[in-house]
Each structure stands twice: as C-alpha cells, then as structure tokens.
Design an enzyme around this catalytic site. Structure first.
Site, mmCIF file in Angstrom:
data_model
loop_
_atom_site.group_PDB
_atom_site.id
_atom_site.type_symbol
_atom_site.label_atom_id
_atom_site.label_comp_id
_atom_site.label_asym_id
_atom_site.label_seq_id
_atom_site.Cartn_x
_atom_site.Cartn_y
_atom_site.Cartn_z
ATOM 1 N N LYS A 1 36.935 53.958 -60.316
ATOM 2 C CA LYS A 1 38.265 54.654 -59.930
ATOM 3 C C LYS A 1 38.572 54.175 -58.427
ATOM 4 N N ARG B 1 41.539 69.438 -74.084
ATOM 5 C CA ARG B 1 40.598 68.965 -73.347
ATOM 6 C C ARG B 1 39.284 68.351 -74.198
ATOM 7 N N THR C 1 41.926 59.886 -59.100
ATOM 8 C CA THR C 1 41.359 61.085 -59.361
ATOM 9 C C THR C 1 40.581 61.640 -57.836
ATOM 10 N N GLU D 1 37.831 62.682 -57.833
ATOM 11 C CA GLU D 1 36.298 62.222 -57.584
ATOM 12 C C GLU D 1 36.223 61.441 -56.646
ATOM 13 N N GLY E 1 46.056 55.137 -73.296
ATOM 14 C CA GLY E 1 45.117 56.349 -73.201
ATOM 15 C C GLY E 1 45.834 57.400 -74.040
ATOM 16 N N GLY F 1 44.397 60.630 -75.452
ATOM 17 C CA GLY F 1 43.696 61.473 -74.560
ATOM 18 C C GLY F 1 44.681 62.776 -74.322
ATOM 19 N N ASP G 1 45.787 63.826 -71.478
ATOM 20 C CA ASP G 1 47.064 63.663 -70.649
ATOM 21 C C ASP G 1 48.030 62.818 -71.330
ATOM 22 N N TYR H 1 31.545 56.251 -62.396
ATOM 23 C CA TYR H 1 32.986 56.511 -62.816
ATOM 24 C C TYR H 1 33.859 56.492 -61.338
ATOM 25 N N ALA I 1 40.726 55.366 -69.831
ATOM 26 C CA ALA I 1 39.684 55.340 -69.036
ATOM 27 C C ALA I 1 38.358 55.899 -69.697
ATOM 28 N N SER J 1 36.459 58.339 -69.135
ATOM 29 C CA SER J 1 36.534 59.525 -68.080
ATOM 30 C C SER J 1 35.614 60.424 -67.739
HETATM 31 P P1 NAP Z 1 40.542 61.742 -71.921
HETATM 32 O O1 NAP Z 1 40.985 62.830 -72.732
HETATM 33 O O2 NAP Z 1 39.161 61.130 -71.766
HETATM 34 O O3 NAP Z 1 41.367 60.332 -72.379
HETATM 35 C C1 NAP Z 1 40.971 58.904 -71.930
HETATM 36 C C2 NAP Z 1 42.158 58.191 -72.989
HETATM 37 O O4 NAP Z 1 41.460 56.698 -72.631
HETATM 38 C C3 NAP Z 1 42.008 58.142 -74.519
HETATM 39 O O5 NAP Z 1 43.090 58.071 -75.113
HETATM 40 C C4 NAP Z 1 40.742 57.163 -74.795
HETATM 41 O O6 NAP Z 1 40.801 56.669 -76.192
HETATM 42 C C5 NAP Z 1 41.269 55.886 -74.057
HETATM 43 N N1 NAP Z 1 40.094 54.928 -73.607
HETATM 44 C C6 NAP Z 1 39.179 54.994 -73.101
HETATM 45 N N2 NAP Z 1 38.426 53.809 -72.841
HETATM 46 C C7 NAP Z 1 39.511 52.779 -73.538
HETATM 47 C C8 NAP Z 1 39.670 51.350 -73.448
HETATM 48 N N3 NAP Z 1 38.452 50.662 -73.260
HETATM 49 N N4 NAP Z 1 40.489 50.926 -73.800
HETATM 50 C C9 NAP Z 1 41.940 51.739 -74.359
HETATM 51 N N5 NAP Z 1 41.768 52.922 -74.200
HETATM 52 C C10 NAP Z 1 40.590 53.696 -73.792
HETATM 53 O O7 NAP Z 1 41.036 61.562 -70.249
HETATM 54 P P2 NAP Z 1 42.436 62.784 -69.625
HETATM 55 O O8 NAP Z 1 41.581 63.727 -69.232
HETATM 56 O O9 NAP Z 1 43.251 62.494 -70.648
HETATM 57 O O10 NAP Z 1 42.357 61.772 -68.309
HETATM 58 C C11 NAP Z 1 43.636 60.755 -68.352
HETATM 59 C C12 NAP Z 1 43.096 59.743 -66.983
HETATM 60 O O11 NAP Z 1 43.343 60.548 -65.938
HETATM 61 C C13 NAP Z 1 42.063 59.320 -67.083
HETATM 62 O O12 NAP Z 1 41.970 58.027 -66.627
HETATM 63 C C14 NAP Z 1 41.124 60.033 -66.104
HETATM 64 O O13 NAP Z 1 40.152 59.400 -65.757
HETATM 65 C C15 NAP Z 1 42.113 60.544 -65.099
HETATM 66 N N6 NAP Z 1 41.956 61.887 -64.495
HETATM 67 C C16 NAP Z 1 41.750 62.887 -65.431
HETATM 68 C C17 NAP Z 1 41.637 64.211 -64.799
HETATM 69 C C18 NAP Z 1 41.320 65.484 -65.672
HETATM 70 O O14 NAP Z 1 41.034 66.338 -65.056
HETATM 71 N N7 NAP Z 1 41.861 65.288 -66.994
HETATM 72 C C19 NAP Z 1 41.643 64.044 -63.151
HETATM 73 C C20 NAP Z 1 41.766 62.706 -62.691
HETATM 74 C C21 NAP Z 1 42.032 61.887 -63.075
HETATM 75 P P3 NAP Z 1 40.000 57.466 -77.371
HETATM 76 O O15 NAP Z 1 40.799 58.750 -77.753
HETATM 77 O O16 NAP Z 1 40.000 56.118 -78.156
HETATM 78 O O17 NAP Z 1 38.521 57.622 -76.791
HETATM 79 N N1 GDD Z 2 30.426 68.226 -68.525
HETATM 80 C C1 GDD Z 2 29.664 69.451 -68.019
HETATM 81 N N2 GDD Z 2 28.896 70.124 -68.756
HETATM 82 N N3 GDD Z 2 29.694 69.796 -66.670
HETATM 83 C C2 GDD Z 2 29.065 70.674 -66.332
HETATM 84 C C3 GDD Z 2 27.999 71.464 -66.915
HETATM 85 C C4 GDD Z 2 27.822 71.136 -68.261
HETATM 86 O O1 GDD Z 2 27.032 71.539 -69.180
HETATM 87 N N4 GDD Z 2 27.485 72.321 -66.247
HETATM 88 C C5 GDD Z 2 27.801 72.488 -65.122
HETATM 89 N N5 GDD Z 2 28.865 71.468 -65.112
HETATM 90 C C6 GDD Z 2 29.455 70.929 -63.901
HETATM 91 C C7 GDD Z 2 29.441 69.471 -63.594
HETATM 92 O O2 GDD Z 2 27.929 69.072 -62.850
HETATM 93 C C8 GDD Z 2 30.629 69.391 -62.523
HETATM 94 O O3 GDD Z 2 30.192 69.630 -61.213
HETATM 95 C C9 GDD Z 2 31.508 70.307 -62.823
HETATM 96 O O4 GDD Z 2 30.909 71.381 -63.874
HETATM 97 C C10 GDD Z 2 32.807 69.751 -63.721
HETATM 98 O O5 GDD Z 2 32.432 68.722 -64.602
HETATM 99 P P1 GDD Z 2 33.328 68.252 -65.763
HETATM 100 O O6 GDD Z 2 34.119 69.300 -66.250
HETATM 101 O O7 GDD Z 2 32.499 67.165 -66.658
HETATM 102 O O8 GDD Z 2 34.506 67.546 -64.801
HETATM 103 P P2 GDD Z 2 34.235 66.516 -63.571
HETATM 104 O O9 GDD Z 2 34.786 67.218 -62.566
HETATM 105 O O10 GDD Z 2 33.058 65.989 -63.652
HETATM 106 O O11 GDD Z 2 35.314 65.366 -63.931
HETATM 107 C C11 GDD Z 2 36.621 65.590 -64.542
HETATM 108 O O12 GDD Z 2 37.498 65.767 -63.377
HETATM 109 C C12 GDD Z 2 37.859 64.646 -62.533
HETATM 110 C C13 GDD Z 2 38.801 65.163 -61.442
HETATM 111 O O13 GDD Z 2 38.111 65.744 -60.517
HETATM 112 C C14 GDD Z 2 37.054 64.289 -65.335
HETATM 113 O O14 GDD Z 2 38.260 64.713 -66.046
HETATM 114 C C15 GDD Z 2 37.315 63.427 -64.592
HETATM 115 O O15 GDD Z 2 37.981 62.247 -65.223
HETATM 116 C C16 GDD Z 2 38.049 63.413 -63.490
HETATM 117 O O16 GDD Z 2 38.500 62.346 -62.615
#
Ligand code: NAP
Ligand code: GDD
Length: 350
Positions: free
Chosen positions: A164, A195, A136, A138, A17, A20, A22, A160, A91, A93
């Site tokens: 996880k 992001r 996560t 989640e 990843g 992505g 992170d 998701y 992931a 994600s």
């Molecule tokens: P992201 O921006 O969506 O990046 C996901 C990465 O995974 C990208 O590099 C994507 O590649 C790669 N990927 C997806 N499917 C794949 C596959 N089948 N094989 C190989 N690579 C694949 O996510 P992020 O926000 O950086 O998050 C990093 C990790 O932390 C994820 O596992 C996410 O679920 C977890 N996480 C994130 C948060 C958050 O708030 N950001 C919180 C808790 C946990 P492409 O660029 O090619 O799509």
């Molecule tokens: N995406 C999105 N778009 N979310 C919305 C919208 C919209 O237009 N309007 C309201 N929301 C609300 C969603 O319903 C959710 O409750 C909240 O905003 C956050 O949504 P996201 O930003 O899509 O993030 P997430 O909390 O569902 O998931 C992210 O955080 C997780 C950790 O808690 C992702 O990064 C996951 O990969 C990660 O595990």
C-alpha cells in the site's frame, strides 16, 4: 457542493472491489447521488455478490469482470467505460494473510494500482477522470498514543502495508508528474455488519452471537492489547466521495480520533449479546470469563499473533474536518458495536 458537473446529468463511476465491504456502501451512496455506477468484480466459481445483490435490480448499477493483476482487463474497462471517477478499493486487504501471500498482495495492491493509473492514462482520461486510492493507516505502522496525521512518516509493518505504501507513492507521483486528480484516503479501521469474517471486530461479534445462541463454545483471539481507531464504514465511504468533490487532489486522514483495545471491543460486544466478561490472567494465559457462570468465553492463542503487529493506531482527522466537512464519530464506537451485534444475533440463526 454539487453532485453533478454543469451540463452533465449523470456522472459515471467505476469502483474496483465493488463486492467488498466498502465497495458495497460506496455503490449505494453513489447511486443515491444519481451516479451511473460500474462495479468491477472478479470471476469466481461461486457467486460472491452477497454485499451487492440488493443493487442488482437498479438500472444505473452494472458489473464488469476485471482483475487488478490483469492490466489488460483494466485498460479495456477504462477505455470502454470512460469513467468520470474511479474508486480503487480492490485489494488483498487482510494484513495477517499478507504474511502468507506477500507476492500476491504486492501484485494486487501495489502493481494493480499502477496498472489502473496507466489504464486511465491510456484511455486519454488523465485530465478528466478523478481517482480515489484506498490508502490506509497501516502505512504508519503505529502511533504510540500520538495521533497520526498526513505529515507523519510511514513505517509499514506488513507485506500489505508495504504494498500500500507503493500504491500511495505512485498515486502521488502520477498526480505530480501528469497533473492527474488522484487523492489518497488514509483511512483508519472502519467496520460494519458487512465486514469480512476474518477481521477481528466481525470475528468477535459473530462469536459473541453464536455463543449467546449456544452455537459456539468459545472465541480464540490473538493480541488483545492491540488498539485501533474504529469507525463505521458507511460514514467513511462518504469521505471518499467528498475527496473527489474537493477542488484539489490531496491526501486525507479519515479517523475518529479515539481508540479502543481489542479487549474493550470484546467486552462491549459480549455485553450487547447478553454476557458480562471478567478478564483474568495475563499474556497467553489471559481469559475472558462469564461473570455470572465463570465459564470461559474468550481465550488467547499464540498462533493468532502476527510476525509483526501494529500495536496502536490513532488518527488525527483535523484536515478532513476542516476541508471536507467530515464529522468524526458520526457513528460512535458504542453504536457501531451494537449495530454489528444486533445484525449478527439474527444472522447466525439463518
Ligand atoms: P474487502 O472487504 O476485503 O474488499 C476487497 C475487495 O477487493 C473485494 O471486492 C475483493 O473481491 C476485491 N479484490 C481483491 N483482490 C482483487 C483482485 N486481484 N482483483 C480484483 N478485485 C480484487 O476490503 P474493504 O474493507 O472493503 O476495504 C476496501 C479498500 O480499503 C481496500 O483496498 C483496503 O485495503 C482499504 N482499506 C480498508 C480499511 C478498513 O478498515 N476496511 C482501512 C483502510 C484501507 P472479492 O470479493 O472477489 O474477494
Ligand atoms: N484478524 C484478527 N484476528 N486480528 C486479531 C485477532 C484475531 O483473532 N486477535 C487480535 N487481533 C488484532 C490484530 O493483531 C490487529 O492488531 C488488530 O486485532 C486488528 O486486526 P484486523 O481486524 O485484522 O485489522 P487490521 O488493523 O490488521 O487491518 C484492517 O485495518 C487496516 C487499516 O488500519 C484492514 O481492514 C486493512 O485492510 C486496513 O488497511
């Protein structure tokens, strides 16, 4: 805390990843710390490396093709690279999209993690290689105002989160069964100007910037009442690294301990983009209007609500503070929103 092991000048890390949000911050951090970094990327018909383009010239940064759904590719990578540390960040994600592609999400996020652990074992690295698993908040499925910690039971509310949960459990199981050094980082939402544009924070900062420049009419959102414990991604990747420097593998919640609603995020982002929002109406009829002009800037679309949503997430990062030296709110909520808006105000004009 030492960056390198005795007798070893350079540690080798594999990041799945890497393209992505992170992955790009983590690659930067590890390079700064002297690591040789291998980023796994998947093949695409368009170049999708914008988050890591600036690292391509670094002689210690390399990319290799692989895919979490292709166990063979992971076995080959582990055997060829023999990494000291693996950070499993790859992931599907997006929580909302996981309702549309549940099986793919499970293959990538759940089975993919199992394949990766088996690849480490098959390469004979189970005693030497340290693994970070991107778990996560989640997993918890919500907090109802009570801060969530490592001992809070899980209640996944999306395909998701369910995928996880499997990944979390198999990591714990391999730690106990084979004595592997595998740590789960239970990270709460973390954001940045890198992001993905589907996530609510970036969707808001991009829209506020486009509206400020006259490039977009209004912003459509779903659940404005959802509350999240939002931190800055650049701070959170440091915790991933710290978890693998810790003497023992363990599971850690990483959060700020404060939460805000989507509505609050919106108000602040529009303020930094030069507009003050007044909220009126309720439920699907709620609107955010420009205080000065009365123009509607934000409205609610019922189709943007999820089949099941996590209403509230709030983390308790005490363990990480005590054992990893984590500083919650290193980057405050206000600083985070300002940083994203300042970036997007220029980005949308490119
Ligand atoms: P992201 O921006 O969506 O990046 C996901 C990465 O995974 C990208 O590099 C994507 O590649 C790669 N990927 C997806 N499917 C794949 C596959 N089948 N094989 C190989 N690579 C694949 O996510 P992020 O926000 O950086 O998050 C990093 C990790 O932390 C994820 O596992 C996410 O679920 C977890 N996480 C994130 C948060 C958050 O708030 N950001 C919180 C808790 C946990 P492409 O660029 O090619 O799509
Ligand atoms: N995406 C999105 N778009 N979310 C919305 C919208 C919209 O237009 N309007 C309201 N929301 C609300 C969603 O319903 C959710 O409750 C909240 O905003 C956050 O949504 P996201 O930003 O899509 O993030 P997430 O909390 O569902 O998931 C992210 O955080 C997780 C950790 O808690 C992702 O990064 C996951 O990969 C990660 O595990």
């Amino acid at each position: 805390m030492k960056d390198t092991e005795p007798g070893k000048s350079e540690r080798r890390a594999l990041i799945t990843g890497a393209t992505g949000q992170d992955g790009s911050f983590l690659a930067e951090l590890l390079l700064e710390k002297g690591y040789e970094v291998w980023g796994m990327v998947r093949r695409s018909s368009v170049g999708r490396y914008e988050r890591i383009e600036h690292l391509m010239g670094n002689s210690r940064f390399h990319i290799r093709y692989g895919d979490m759904t292709d166990a063979v590719s992971l076995v080959r990578l582990a055997a060829d690279l023999r990494p000291d540390e693996v950070y499993n960040l790859a992931a599907q994600s997006d929580v909302g999209i996981s309702f549309e592609v549940p099986a793919y999400t499970a293959q990538t996020d759940a089975l993919g993690t199992l394949y990766l652990l088996e690849a480490v074992r098959a390469a004979g690295l189970e005693k030497s290689c340290r693994v970070y698993q991107a778990s996560t908040s989640e997993l918890f499925g919500g907090s109802a105002g009570i801060p969530l910690g490592e001992d809070t039971p899980f209640h996944p509310r999306s395909p998701y989160a369910a995928a996880k949960q499997y990944a979390f459990s198999i990591c714990r199981n391999y730690r106990e069964a084979y004595g592997m050094f595998i740590s789960n980082g239970i990270l709460f939402n973390h954001e940045s100007e890198r992001r993905g544009e589907n996530f609510v924070t970036r969707k808001i900062t991009l829209a506020a910037s486009r509206i400020a420049h006259g490039l977009q009419d209004r912003l459509h959102l779903g659940n404005l009442d959802a509350r999240r414990d939002w931190g800055f991604a650049g701070d959170y990747v440091e915790c991933m690294w710290r978890m693998l420097r810790h003497p023992r593998p363990d599971d850690f919640v990483i959060a700020t301990g404060r939460q805000h609603s989507v509505r609050e995020f919106c108000s602040l982002a529009f303020r930094y983009a030069g507009m003050e929002i007044a909220w009126r109406g309720a439920g699907p009829d709620e609107q955010g209007v420009d205080k000065k002009t009365g123009r509607v800037l934000v409205d609610v679309l019922p189709e943007l609500f999820r089949p099941a949503d996590v209403e509230s997430l709030l983390g308790n990062p005490e363990k990480a503070v005590a054992l990893l030296g984590w500083t919650p709110e290193k980057t405050s909520f206000e600083k985070l929103v300002r940083r994203m808006v300042e970036f997007d105000m220029k980005y949308v004009l490119k």
